[in-house]
Design a protein around this motif. Sequence first.
Motif, PDB file in Angstrom:
ATOM      1  N   PRO A 287      -7.761 -15.481 -33.404  1.00  0.00           N
ATOM      2  CA  PRO A 287      -7.893 -14.057 -34.155  1.00  0.00           C
ATOM      3  C   PRO A 287      -7.877 -12.997 -33.066  1.00  0.00           C
ATOM      4  N   THR A 288      -8.253 -13.141 -31.799  1.00  0.00           N
ATOM      5  CA  THR A 288      -8.305 -12.001 -30.864  1.00  0.00           C
ATOM      6  C   THR A 288      -6.840 -11.795 -30.472  1.00  0.00           C
ATOM      7  N   ILE A 289      -5.796 -12.531 -30.843  1.00  0.00           N
ATOM      8  CA  ILE A 289      -4.300 -12.007 -30.323  1.00  0.00           C
ATOM      9  C   ILE A 289      -4.008 -10.917 -31.301  1.00  0.00           C
ATOM     10  N   ASP A 290      -3.538  -9.704 -30.753  1.00  0.00           N
ATOM     11  CA  ASP A 290      -2.881  -8.696 -31.628  1.00  0.00           C
ATOM     12  C   ASP A 290      -1.709  -8.692 -31.363  1.00  0.00           C
ATOM     13  N   TRP A 291      -0.712  -9.310 -32.217  1.00  0.00           N
ATOM     14  CA  TRP A 291       0.567  -9.476 -32.140  1.00  0.00           C
ATOM     15  C   TRP A 291       1.553  -8.327 -32.409  1.00  0.00           C
TER      16      TRP A 291
ATOM     17  N   GLY B  94       4.778 -17.807 -23.717  1.00  0.00           N
ATOM     18  CA  GLY B  94       3.566 -18.701 -23.749  1.00  0.00           C
ATOM     19  C   GLY B  94       2.927 -18.567 -25.299  1.00  0.00           C
ATOM     20  N   LEU B  95       2.649 -17.443 -25.534  1.00  0.00           N
ATOM     21  CA  LEU B  95       2.002 -17.484 -26.847  1.00  0.00           C
ATOM     22  C   LEU B  95       2.848 -17.859 -27.840  1.00  0.00           C
ATOM     23  N   LYS B  96       4.288 -17.513 -28.114  1.00  0.00           N
ATOM     24  CA  LYS B  96       5.069 -17.744 -29.121  1.00  0.00           C
ATOM     25  C   LYS B  96       5.266 -19.384 -29.238  1.00  0.00           C
ATOM     26  N   ALA B  97       5.220 -20.071 -28.098  1.00  0.00           N
ATOM     27  CA  ALA B  97       5.220 -21.359 -28.096  1.00  0.00           C
ATOM     28  C   ALA B  97       3.876 -22.157 -28.763  1.00  0.00           C
ATOM     29  N   MET B  98       2.702 -21.507 -28.435  1.00  0.00           N
ATOM     30  CA  MET B  98       1.625 -21.949 -28.900  1.00  0.00           C
ATOM     31  C   MET B  98       1.438 -21.505 -30.613  1.00  0.00           C
ATOM     32  N   PHE B  99       1.738 -20.505 -30.865  1.00  0.00           N
ATOM     33  CA  PHE B  99       1.306 -19.858 -32.245  1.00  0.00           C
ATOM     34  C   PHE B  99       2.869 -19.537 -32.816  1.00  0.00           C
ATOM     35  N   PRO B 100       3.825 -20.371 -32.920  1.00  0.00           N
ATOM     36  CA  PRO B 100       5.346 -20.042 -33.463  1.00  0.00           C
ATOM     37  C   PRO B 100       5.219 -19.274 -34.711  1.00  0.00           C
ATOM     38  N   GLU B 101       4.402 -19.809 -35.595  1.00  0.00           N
ATOM     39  CA  GLU B 101       4.124 -19.020 -37.064  1.00  0.00           C
ATOM     40  C   GLU B 101       3.684 -17.489 -36.933  1.00  0.00           C
TER      41      GLU B 101
END
Length: 316
Positions: free
Chosen positions: A231-235, A307-314
């Motif tokens: 939740p601390t990632i601002d996409w 890196g973040l896309k691979a961890m949170f693809p959805e």
Amino acid sequence: PRLVQGLPHGIERCIRRIVSHLHGDPSDAALDAVWETLHETRPTAINLRWALDEMRRFLRPLPPEQRAEAAYRRAREIADEDVGLNRAIGENGLAIIKAIAARKQKGEPVNILTHCNAGWLATVDYGTATAPIYLATEAGIPVHVYVDETRPRNQGAQLTAWEMAGHGVPHTLIVDNAGGHLMQRGAIDMVIVGTDRTTADGDVCNKIGTYLKALAAADNDVPFYVALPSPTIDWTVHDGLAEIPIEQRSADEVSLVWGKTAAGEIAQVRISPETTPAANPAFDVTPARLVTGLITERGVAKASREGLKAMFPERA
């Protein structure tokens, strides 16, 4: 009160504020007004906005007379979810500590530097940056934590040090500017900090002074990790320096300090001339290039968009 008992103080205060408004006026307009009021208290922290968005999304479809009780229930669920996230962060960070410990002499501690407070006082149960430290201690891995004082609010001196002492973790309080000195002399094995907002490209916004720690770590080949729940990632944000609003706090926090006197009384004293103005930016941005890895509940991601896309693809 029975429903908020045991919640972190910050969440409890927010929920009490929401519910007090909803008891008096449970309308959509009141719900929106509370969202705006609470959001303005922490413009830099994205996880507060995430929680406010989630509460409004959850409460709006309900009949107004049911919203106050439902707000308590959802708050409890969010707190329980956070426990799971932080535990997973701890396990993923523990693997890093174990790898460092394996390269040291038997019984020699892993020396960790942290900045500000990202423990269970700020989040739930394990904390984020402290979760790997707690799990390492429980696993019998010797660790020693260097705690930055974190001026001007002294969250490290007052909160993190208190947590370490209560958990039985060996630790030493240092002034904020001592971290680079210790790194130069090989006294720090790794840095772990938390974050209030991380961009989709891996830039990290955390308490003021974090950037300087990252620079010193890079110059001395000390791994610099950031522990964060998703939740601390601002996409929606990519350039942290240009796009993240930095909270400007009261100058009094810099010019005045609170402390305990020899008589045991809590007192406030001035440390600068009354005519001297002070600036108080509460956060800074550490570029992704200075971050060794992002410790999330799903694993350790590279501090990059890929890196973040691979961890949170959805989410990406």
